[in-house]
Design a protein around this motif. Structure first.
Motif, PDB file in Angstrom:
ATOM      1  N   LYS B 112       0.904  -1.100  -0.344  1.00  0.00           N
ATOM      2  CA  LYS B 112       0.208   0.007   0.043  1.00  0.00           C
ATOM      3  C   LYS B 112       0.961   1.446   0.016  1.00  0.00           C
ATOM      4  O   LYS B 112       0.805   2.426  -0.065  1.00  0.00           O
ATOM      5  N   SER B 113       2.162   1.371   0.029  1.00  0.00           N
ATOM      6  CA  SER B 113       3.124   2.588  -0.030  1.00  0.00           C
ATOM      7  C   SER B 113       3.026   3.652  -0.729  1.00  0.00           C
ATOM      8  O   SER B 113       3.095   4.547  -0.595  1.00  0.00           O
ATOM      9  N   ILE B 114       1.868   2.755  -2.030  1.00  0.00           N
ATOM     10  CA  ILE B 114       2.046   3.921  -3.155  1.00  0.00           C
ATOM     11  C   ILE B 114       0.414   4.453  -2.759  1.00  0.00           C
ATOM     12  O   ILE B 114       0.559   5.858  -2.728  1.00  0.00           O
ATOM     13  N   SER B 115      -0.098   3.517  -3.122  1.00  0.00           N
ATOM     14  CA  SER B 115      -1.752   3.639  -2.727  1.00  0.00           C
ATOM     15  C   SER B 115      -1.891   4.525  -1.961  1.00  0.00           C
ATOM     16  O   SER B 115      -2.878   5.225  -1.874  1.00  0.00           O
ATOM     17  N   SER B 116      -1.474   4.293  -0.291  1.00  0.00           N
ATOM     18  CA  SER B 116      -1.831   4.988   0.053  1.00  0.00           C
ATOM     19  C   SER B 116      -1.260   6.439   1.129  1.00  0.00           C
ATOM     20  O   SER B 116      -1.339   7.250   1.991  1.00  0.00           O
ATOM     21  N   ARG B 117      -0.167   6.923   0.152  1.00  0.00           N
ATOM     22  CA  ARG B 117       0.841   7.801   0.199  1.00  0.00           C
ATOM     23  C   ARG B 117       0.317   8.739  -1.152  1.00  0.00           C
ATOM     24  O   ARG B 117       1.098   9.267  -1.249  1.00  0.00           O
ATOM     25  N   MET B 118      -0.737   9.028  -1.579  1.00  0.00           N
ATOM     26  CA  MET B 118      -1.323   9.423  -3.322  1.00  0.00           C
ATOM     27  C   MET B 118      -1.019  11.070  -2.455  1.00  0.00           C
ATOM     28  O   MET B 118      -0.704  12.031  -3.830  1.00  0.00           O
ATOM     29  N   ALA B 119      -1.218  11.814  -1.273  1.00  0.00           N
ATOM     30  CA  ALA B 119      -0.701  13.583  -1.080  1.00  0.00           C
ATOM     31  C   ALA B 119       0.269  13.406  -1.426  1.00  0.00           C
ATOM     32  O   ALA B 119       0.791  14.248  -1.874  1.00  0.00           O
TER      33      ALA B 119
END
Ligand SMILES: Nc1ncnc2c1ncn2[C@@H]1O[C@H](COP(=O)(O)OP(=O)(O)O)[C@@H](O)[C@H]1O
Ligand SMILES: [Mg+2]
Lengths: 293, 286
Positions: B112-119
């Protein structure tokens, strides 16, 4: 009516009047001699940007179990797969930006201004066309906190390191950043405890700790108070002085007119007009219902 | 209005770089190394922020694996009785739960490291491989209290401290390499097709059951040699047996076990990095 913007009647009215006199005063001294337009800093060639939107994608809805489930999961190229659809937010924008230029971007809500800036900053992939840019870009968006659960201090360090500063450089600039942002002791609170004005001030201070070649500001100035607006305008002049380019999205046409000599008018993802600020803003205002002159 | 060729020529004449073009692997790696302070800071901030939202805070880092350990001990040690071939079940289970937990949370968090840090992805430009690297590093930092608890349990159970305990350090590093590779692969898949994010925890639950966390694979597959080899040499199980070889009395790891451990870490780590890098220009689309 609800979706159209009121370019006038925004909160910070007085500071803008203040500033335009400031600007003309600051314009005289040799510090900013009228420069001829410099070399290109950004070439934008027929750029398209699309968002993927996951609509009513809930487990257990009947559409989930149609035979196309396989296709839904594995075929990412088709245009609208089940409830996945695309928003074509920017549709073929081209222009060339040059050193020392400040360029306003205007248009209604949803015209694609923020999306275009993200693509120009290299933060969002574009699906067609090309963007060529010089040096480092910095985008100041409305979502100012980098990691909202962390304190302002940590966000400063994180932002600085992400910009490519060394820990020592971040250390050296730390006080300056806090001072510039003017948030005082709030710097030790998590950023989700900040007002949006405070957050964008801090973010502005972080992003300009190292003067970028291309500075993009997406409505980030409108949330600050008069003092902050003055400081940020100084920074913008500094970027221009150092042969950079500034992009500014603002709802206030007064801000755009006072800061930008050139304006791009976007509508529904397309570039409607690109020209001298006064002309473009006037033409844009013509199209706003109830705002004709 | 410029044609595409004129635009490209103008850009190259003024030495502008094309945004969104995938960098070359070598310069990508260099950029990644240059951001090492950023990675480290992100990882340690993540570890601090993790348990901040609860009254017991960091205590959960120890309490959580300890509770899991107790549940598995109750179910498998007492009720189902899978102790056979484990020498000392409590030591066996301690190594299994605590170290599997590290790999599982690294893989799940990394996916989830990319998808949960979109901001963050949409706010700053940096090599996106920073994020999976930092998140798996966070898990590794968070795992330290659990590793200490594991050692205490092992000592209480009378496993002698020998120089072999130092072998735990390379085991943890190999586990990190493997987990990072998995995180790279899954981070790309999940950021492009978020649905798979739901499958990752389920896959890890499956792995927990087949990786010899609470039973001895060799004992239970004694009649099926082929299955035994496959189960014993898949990376999750292999790293657990390498660790047991170091710290649990009566277990030893052979040189080819170590060789396989190095192979998995290097192969999955490298493939993962390349796979992730190939989609560099696509992260941040939604
Ligand atoms: N995260 C997103 N996901 C999907 N669509 C989006 C997203 N952000 C913006 N859009 C869509 O893209 C279009 C342009 O939005 P935006 O660039 O934010 O406009 P503006 O900044 O000019 O108000 C709008 O139609 C909006 O609905
Ligand atoms: Mg916007």
């Amino acid at each position: 009516m609800a979706e159209t913007e009121e370019p006038r009647g925004e909160e910070p009215k007085e500071p803008e009047v203040d500033f335009s006199s400031d600007l003309t005063a600051a314009d005289r001294p040799p510090k900013r001699k009228p420069k001829r337009l410099g070399r290109p800093t950004m070439v934008v060639d027929d750029v398209h940007v699309r968002y993927r939107v996951f609509g009513a994608r809930r487990m257990g809805t009947s559409s989930q179990f149609k035979p196309s489930l396989y296709k839904r999961l594995f075929d990412r190229t088709s245009k609208a797969v089940g409830s996945v659809s695309e928003v074509h937010a920017v549709r073929g924008v081209s222009f060339v930006a040059r050193q020392g230029e400040s360029i306003g971007i205007i248009g209604r809500n949803g015209a694609g201004k923020s999306t275009l800036l993200r693509a120009l900053a290299g933060l969002m992939p574009y699906s067609e066309g090309a963007v060529y840019a010089k040096g480092q870009t910095a985008l100041l968006g409305v979502n100012a906190a980098l990691l909202p659960r962390l304190t302002g201090e940590r966000n400063i360090v994180l932002g600085g390191l992400a910009l490519g500063l060394t820990p020592a450089q971040v250390q050296a600039k730390f006080d300056e950043i806090v001072e510039f942002s003017g948030i005082g002791e709030f710097v030790s609170l998590p950023m989700n405890a900040y007002s949006s004005g405070m957050a964008s001030r801090l973010r502005f201070a972080i992003s300009t700790a190292k003067i970028p070649d291309i500075l993009m500001i997406d409505e980030a100035l409108s949330t600050g108070d008069a003092e902050f607006q003055r400081k940020s305008r100084d920074k913008i002049l500094e970027v221009k002085d150092q042969a950079g380019t500034v992009f500014l999205v603002s709802h206030s046409s007064a801000t755009v007119l006072s800061m930008c000599e050139r304006v791009l008018w976007l509508d529904a993802g397309r570039l409607v007009m690109d020209g001298p600020a006064a002309e473009v803003v006037a033409a844009y205002k013509q199209t706003l219902p109830g705002n004709r002159r | 209005m410029l044609s595409h060729e004129e635009a490209a020529a103008l850009a190259s004449r003024h030495k502008l770089r094309r945004l969104g073009a995938r960098p070359r692997l070598a310069s990508y790696l260099k950029a990644l190394v240059r951001r090492r302070h950023f990675i480290w800071y992100l990882a340690s901030s993540g570890a601090m922020g993790r348990n901040q939202g609860s009254y017991l805070g960091q205590v959960w880092a120890v309490l959580n694996p300890l509770l899991q350990f107790s549940v598995l001990w109750l179910v498998f040690g007492i009720i189902l009785g899978t102790r056979e071939g484990t020498k000392d079940f409590i030591s066996f289970l301690a190594v299994g739960t605590f170290l599997f937990g590290f790999m599982a949370s690294g893989v799940i968090g990394g996916s989830k490291s990319i998808s949960s840090r979109m901001a963050l992805v949409r706010a700053l430009e940096f090599p996106r491989a920073v994020l999976p690297t930092a998140v798996t590093l966070t898990e590794m930092i968070m795992e330290w209290p659990a590793v200490v608890v594991m050692m205490i349990i092992l000592l209480i159970r009378g496993n002698p401290i020998t120089w072999q305990w130092l072998g735990l350090i390379p085991v943890l590093l190999l586990m990190y390499g493997f987990t990072l590779g998995m995180a790279f692969i899954l981070a790309r898949i999940v950021s492009i097709t978020p649905d798979y994010g739901n499958l990752v925890p389920i896959a890890m639950t499956l792995m927990r059951f087949v990786s010899g966390v609470f039973y001895s694979i060799s004992t239970f597959t004694a009649s099926l040699p082929a299955l035994s080899v496959i189960l014993n040499y898949q990376p999750f199980a292999l790293y657990l047996s390498l660790a047991r070889g170091c710290v649990q009395d009566g277990f030893t790891a052979q040189w080819y076990d170590w060789a396989m451990g190095v192979f998995w870490a290097a192969a999955v780590g490298f493939i993962g990095l390349v796979y992730f890098w190939r989609a560099e220009a696509r992260y941040g689309r939604d």
